[in-house]
Design an enzyme around this catalytic site. Structure first.
Site, short mmCIF file in Angstrom:
data_model
loop_
_atom_site.label_atom_id
_atom_site.label_comp_id
_atom_site.label_asym_id
_atom_site.label_seq_id
_atom_site.Cartn_x
_atom_site.Cartn_y
_atom_site.Cartn_z
N GLY A 117 -66.51 43.79 -46.69
CA GLY A 117 -67.53 43.57 -47.72
C GLY A 117 -67.56 44.71 -48.71
O GLY A 117 -66.58 45.45 -48.84
N LEU B 95 -67.49 44.48 -51.89
CA LEU B 95 -66.26 44.12 -52.61
C LEU B 95 -66.21 44.71 -54.01
O LEU B 95 -67.23 44.93 -54.66
CB LEU B 95 -66.14 42.60 -52.69
CG LEU B 95 -66.15 41.86 -51.35
CD1 LEU B 95 -65.92 40.36 -51.57
CD2 LEU B 95 -65.12 42.41 -50.38
N HIS B 96 -64.97 44.93 -54.47
CA HIS B 96 -64.72 45.40 -55.84
C HIS B 96 -63.45 44.69 -56.33
O HIS B 96 -62.87 43.86 -55.59
CB HIS B 96 -64.58 46.92 -55.86
CG HIS B 96 -63.63 47.45 -54.84
ND1 HIS B 96 -62.27 47.28 -54.91
CD2 HIS B 96 -63.86 48.12 -53.67
CE1 HIS B 96 -61.70 47.84 -53.86
NE2 HIS B 96 -62.63 48.35 -53.08
N GLY C 145 -60.50 45.51 -56.47
CA GLY C 145 -59.34 45.64 -55.58
C GLY C 145 -59.30 44.49 -54.58
O GLY C 145 -58.24 43.88 -54.35
N HIS C 146 -60.45 44.16 -53.98
CA HIS C 146 -60.49 43.03 -53.03
C HIS C 146 -60.17 41.72 -53.74
O HIS C 146 -59.48 40.86 -53.20
CB HIS C 146 -61.88 42.90 -52.41
CG HIS C 146 -62.29 44.06 -51.55
ND1 HIS C 146 -63.20 45.00 -51.96
CD2 HIS C 146 -61.89 44.43 -50.31
CE1 HIS C 146 -63.37 45.90 -50.99
NE2 HIS C 146 -62.59 45.58 -49.99
N ASP D 203 -54.63 51.32 -48.53
CA ASP D 203 -54.59 51.78 -47.14
C ASP D 203 -53.16 51.61 -46.64
O ASP D 203 -52.86 50.72 -45.84
CB ASP D 203 -55.57 50.97 -46.29
CG ASP D 203 -56.99 51.17 -46.76
OD1 ASP D 203 -57.57 52.21 -46.45
OD2 ASP D 203 -57.51 50.29 -47.48
O1 PAF Z 1 -59.17 47.63 -44.88
C1 PAF Z 1 -60.27 47.23 -44.43
O2 PAF Z 1 -61.21 46.90 -45.17
C2 PAF Z 1 -60.47 47.17 -42.93
O3 PAF Z 1 -59.81 48.21 -42.27
C3 PAF Z 1 -60.08 45.80 -42.32
C4 PAF Z 1 -58.62 45.52 -42.47
C5 PAF Z 1 -60.91 44.70 -42.97
C6 PAF Z 1 -60.39 45.79 -40.83
O4 PAF Z 1 -61.76 46.01 -40.57
#
Ligand code: PAF
Length: 282
Positions: free
Chosen positions: A34, A36-37, A39-40, A151
């Site tokens: 959650g 969110l921005h 990037g998501h 990440d």
């Molecule tokens: O990158 C993330 O936001 C979290 O590490 C993930 C992959 C949703 C797991 O909780």
């Protein structure tokens, strides 16, 4: 069958996914915590290009937070997140009402790319991520899942995990989305005040300079040490690492880059906020 946009129950999720499978739909999955921005949203956009249905999940996963981290204060706004996901063309949002049974006893122990870097500073982290991602992939059973390169170590760890455990999903990577000054987008950027936000914006500039130096033949340790000093001088509290690593294995590189494909990875603390970033070298 009419479909709810948000689903909390695993049974309802399963029946929706089975229905789609029955109609020969393909399913892409974007797990999130959650807050969110853009990037998501870029992950959802990528997912839509590779499957006919896109499922996102929102779950702030306790097992990847250590004592003293921001689990309790992590921003939660499901209404806003769901609006953003709907606008981006997501088909279903899974917000699990329960992830862990009180008797939960199983761990997922990841090695390879999970070793070093983040693990040296957040020993609990990849075990927690591997566990939740395995559980979510088992529940959603997507054809593909999309993870951000922001990440980077997490991305490689999940690739390794799904290959090692024969989880039948294709893992796709999406490039890092950046603010105007180049700061990598992150849900935690909202913790900054004006002054610390300016300092944070220096990280990617220093990272790129360091990557360019290494690509032009500088000694890797000399270049990363120089970058560490610059980060502290820019006003950061401390630096967890500045490291050049092999793009695929994440084994650390020393000496000169030569013909290796390298990735530069950084973690540093700015006014109490931990930032990570990375870029390709050369
Ligand atoms: O990158 C993330 O936001 C979290 O590490 C993930 C992959 C949703 C797991 O909780």
């Amino acid at each position: 069958m009419t479909t709810a946009f948000t689903v909390k129950s695993q049974t309802v999720l399963r029946s929706q996914i089975c229905g789609w499978r029955g109609s020969a739909e393909t399913i892409a999955f974007v797990p999130t915590m959650g807050a969110l921005h853009a990037g998501h949203i870029s992950l959802i956009t990528k997912a839509k290009k590779h499957a006919s249905k896109v499922v996102a999940s929102i779950y702030v996963n306790e097992t990847q937070f250590a004592e003293g981290e921001d689990l309790d204060t992590y921003p939660r706004d499901h209404k806003r997140d769901c609006e953003m996901l709907r606008a981006a063309g997501c088909d279903l949002v899974y917000i699990p009402e329960k992830m862990y049974d009180p008797y939960h006893s199983t761990t997922v122990n990841v090695g390879g790319p999970a070793l070093g870097l983040e693990t040296n500073h957040r020993a609990h982290f990849f075990g927690g991520v591997a566990l939740i991602v395995t559980k979510l992939l088992n529940r959603v059973q997507p054809d593909i899942a999309v993870f951000g390169e922001k990440d980077y170590q997490q991305l490689l760890t999940i690739r390794r995990l799904t290959a090692d455990l024969d989880i039948p999903v294709r893992i796709l990577a999406a490039p890092i989305m950046r603010e105007k000054d180049g700061l990598a987008m992150s849900s935690r950027n909202r913790y900054f005040d004006e002054e610390s936000r300016k300092i944070a914006g220096q990280l990617n500039v220093i990272m790129r300079q360091c990557a360019e130096e290494i690509a032009s033949g500088a000694d890797i340790n000399t270049a990363t040490d120089k970058a560490t000093i610059k980060i502290i001088k820019a006003g950061f509290d401390n630096v967890d690492y500045v490291a050049a690593a092999d793009t695929n294995s994440l084994e650390l590189l020393t000496g000169h880059l030569n013909n290796c494909r390298g990735r530069l990875l950084i973690a540093a603390h700015c006014k109490g906020v931990r930032l990570i970033d990375n870029c390709q070298i050369g």
